[in-house]
Design an enzyme around this catalytic site. Sequence first.
Site, PDB file in Angstrom:
ATOM      1  N   GLU A 235       0.810  -1.221   0.000  1.00  0.00           N
ATOM      2  CA  GLU A 235       0.000   0.000   0.000  1.00  0.00           C
ATOM      3  C   GLU A 235       0.842   1.269   0.000  1.00  0.00           C
ATOM      4  O   GLU A 235       0.530   2.218  -0.699  1.00  0.00           O
ATOM      5  CB  GLU A 235      -0.945   0.003   1.205  1.00  0.00           C
ATOM      6  CG  GLU A 235      -2.096  -0.974   1.056  1.00  0.00           C
ATOM      7  CD  GLU A 235      -3.200  -0.688   2.060  1.00  0.00           C
ATOM      8  OE1 GLU A 235      -4.035   0.191   1.816  1.00  0.00           O
ATOM      9  OE2 GLU A 235      -3.209  -1.351   3.116  1.00  0.00           O
ATOM     10  N   HIS A 251       9.107 -26.767   5.936  1.00  0.00           N
ATOM     11  CA  HIS A 251       8.517 -28.033   5.504  1.00  0.00           C
ATOM     12  C   HIS A 251       8.103 -28.022   4.037  1.00  0.00           C
ATOM     13  O   HIS A 251       7.583 -29.017   3.545  1.00  0.00           O
ATOM     14  CB  HIS A 251       7.321 -28.386   6.391  1.00  0.00           C
ATOM     15  CG  HIS A 251       7.725 -28.692   7.805  1.00  0.00           C
ATOM     16  ND1 HIS A 251       7.959 -29.964   8.250  1.00  0.00           N
ATOM     17  CD2 HIS A 251       7.985 -27.879   8.860  1.00  0.00           C
ATOM     18  CE1 HIS A 251       8.317 -29.926   9.531  1.00  0.00           C
ATOM     19  NE2 HIS A 251       8.344 -28.668   9.922  1.00  0.00           N
ATOM     20  N   LYS A 345     -13.610  -0.315  -5.407  1.00  0.00           N
ATOM     21  CA  LYS A 345     -14.839   0.091  -4.717  1.00  0.00           C
ATOM     22  C   LYS A 345     -15.844   0.669  -5.695  1.00  0.00           C
ATOM     23  O   LYS A 345     -17.035   0.386  -5.617  1.00  0.00           O
ATOM     24  CB  LYS A 345     -14.511   1.124  -3.626  1.00  0.00           C
ATOM     25  CG  LYS A 345     -13.952   0.470  -2.371  1.00  0.00           C
ATOM     26  CD  LYS A 345     -13.723   1.459  -1.239  1.00  0.00           C
ATOM     27  CE  LYS A 345     -12.990   0.758  -0.094  1.00  0.00           C
ATOM     28  NZ  LYS A 345     -12.273   1.671   0.783  1.00  0.00           N
TER      29      LYS A 345
END
Lengths: 359, 359
Positions: A235, A251, A345
């Site tokens: 951001e 792992h 948005k």
Amino acid sequence: MRLDRSAIERVDRENMLKLLMEFPDQCRDAYRLGLSVELPRGFREARCVVITGMGGSAIGGDLIRCALREAAAVPIIVNRHYRLPSFVDEKTLVVGSSYSGNTEETLEAFDEALKRGAMCMAITSGGELAEMADRAEVPLIKIPQGYPPRAALGYTSIPVLTALVRLGFAPNFDLTGQLEEALKVLEEMAEELNPDVEDNPAKEIALKLHGKLPIIYASQDLEAVAIRWKGQMSENSKSLAYAGILPEMNHNEIEGWRHPEGLLKSLHIVMIRDPEDHERVRMRMEITKGIVRGHADGVTEVYPRGRGELAKLLSLIYLGDFVSLYLAALNGEDPTPVERIGVLKKKLAEGGKWPKSLG
Amino acid sequence: MRLDRSAIERVDRENMLKLLMEFPDQCRDAYRLGLSVELPRGFREARCVVITGMGGSAIGGDLIRCALREAAAVPIIVNRHYRLPSFVDEKTLVVGSSYSGNTEETLEAFDEALKRGAMCMAITSGGELAEMADRAEVPLIKIPQGYPPRAALGYTSIPVLTALVRLGFAPNFDLTGQLEEALKVLEEMAEELNPDVEDNPAKEIALKLHGKLPIIYASQDLEAVAIRWKGQMSENSKSLAYAGILPEMNHNEIEGWRHPEGLLKSLHIVMIRDPEDHERVRMRMEITKGIVRGHADGVTEVYPRGRGELAKLLSLIYLGDFVSLYLAALNGEDPTPVERIGVLKKKLAEGGKWPKSLG
């Protein structure tokens, strides 16, 4: 580039630096808000806490979860989704957290929590979430308006942390002492990491990361720090970054450091170290460094300050916040605007108001 | 490279392909194991389930968590750590999951669970974990030996899923029906994705990813798929890969697709799509694709098969497993050996036996 004040001011047109410098004060004020909210005694009976929020508000939940990792008497779960987990019922405490109060995922999940009869509280600077909380007559922590959500991390985390401690969910957590230490550490760091200081670790790290893809490795206990660094680089610096957690990355991910061959030298590793990490995790960090160092552009190690979980988490987060600001300057980007989140948005709004139930 | 059977056989010296082809049978056998384990009635009273394990065993926990996302009556938490969350007590059901039975993180966490008086059960092919479960006289699901842990995903997930459903933790989950559908789908896929089939989506995806850094995007509901793809690319293909989750990545990571500029064209996005994702998540996927497409090397979309959560999750995982095998061939890597994980274990062993309490 010298990364002095004028270099920052050239890109930082909406003054993210000021908010960063005021962060210790913000945390102090946030504590006050957490002390003053009225909490129903019944909340103490909750068997589980779900903090539902997104982005800059969700990271507040992660910070709480990590701070209370040794102290929480009930599960604390962060929910980054429109949907609420199926187990949420009247014995669950749901905290709806949205800085703006208009995050559609959070509104839908909080609406669902109210419908299910969960114990509910909200934290927001206003918007629809504040109205929902008022209508439902549930506790509302009202935080100041006018911040980019990610710059309000003190406000989105400390009041809820304080409320949870007051409700008895972390009986052995010395919040006052931990916060006092954290504030002291943050104030020192503001002195040391601001642009006027030339010999500055945040600047050094940003220079190392510039032009590289940052890969942040942290222990499970400090997961919130890795998530925050990644988020702030996205951001503020407008740079991708990825994160891995130990011991898990030992792992699987560690085997991946062979391909794509031509690319690995463009990745720079930041290792978030803690001298008090689990003994075997510390060994794993050392061994991991030895294995990957030769493949990556380099490995930079950073350390927390203080002894309490809160000081450690906040000091590492604060360092990352400064790094992301300097990296923004190096990238020639204004740290404040988040244009694409705005585009998202707007385009979503074309699909109709959401949640529909609140339309 | 044609990626036919001989191309695979050239690298696949320990026959990962065979295990992959047998995966549907493994799932069927795993279900049988889950039906036959004896479970104390008292386990039904658990308020929370913690599955503690690492790597190939932990992903089994994620698969369960995602499969039961709409059905679980209690929180199901996957713990990838030596330490057990502080809230674990006698009202928590702890499942210790380690394929080998000798994963030191899992042994320490399981030992702690026993000490705290939690309800405990174990799933393993043997090792120390089997001995601990026997000594403590707690339920033990014994799975067959001889697999690389990540190739035993059916065995590390389905028996525990079955046990949790039998205990009443997912009252509306039709396990028999879901599993039947999943097995049918997996058997079809084995026919379509094996190396003898030339026109093969798994080969196509591997060819697109070769030489690129894969970035896997999935919805929160399919998080286990993204984690699995990333893990299989690391372990099988020996290639780094990273993952992001929607809607969360719309709140930060999407802004990062600007820097480091020279590098973004070396990243290839795999979007895990589900026509039944939340309506707004589907919109977000479309908008996100539009925003990032021009910056990345490309975007490849993949879709699940079937209607139930289990068929969807397993079909997407199975596709990723085949992709990782073909990508191993393209990288000239044998998919089976995980040399560095061996180095790590050896170096850790030099630091003494762990956990000390079991020494």
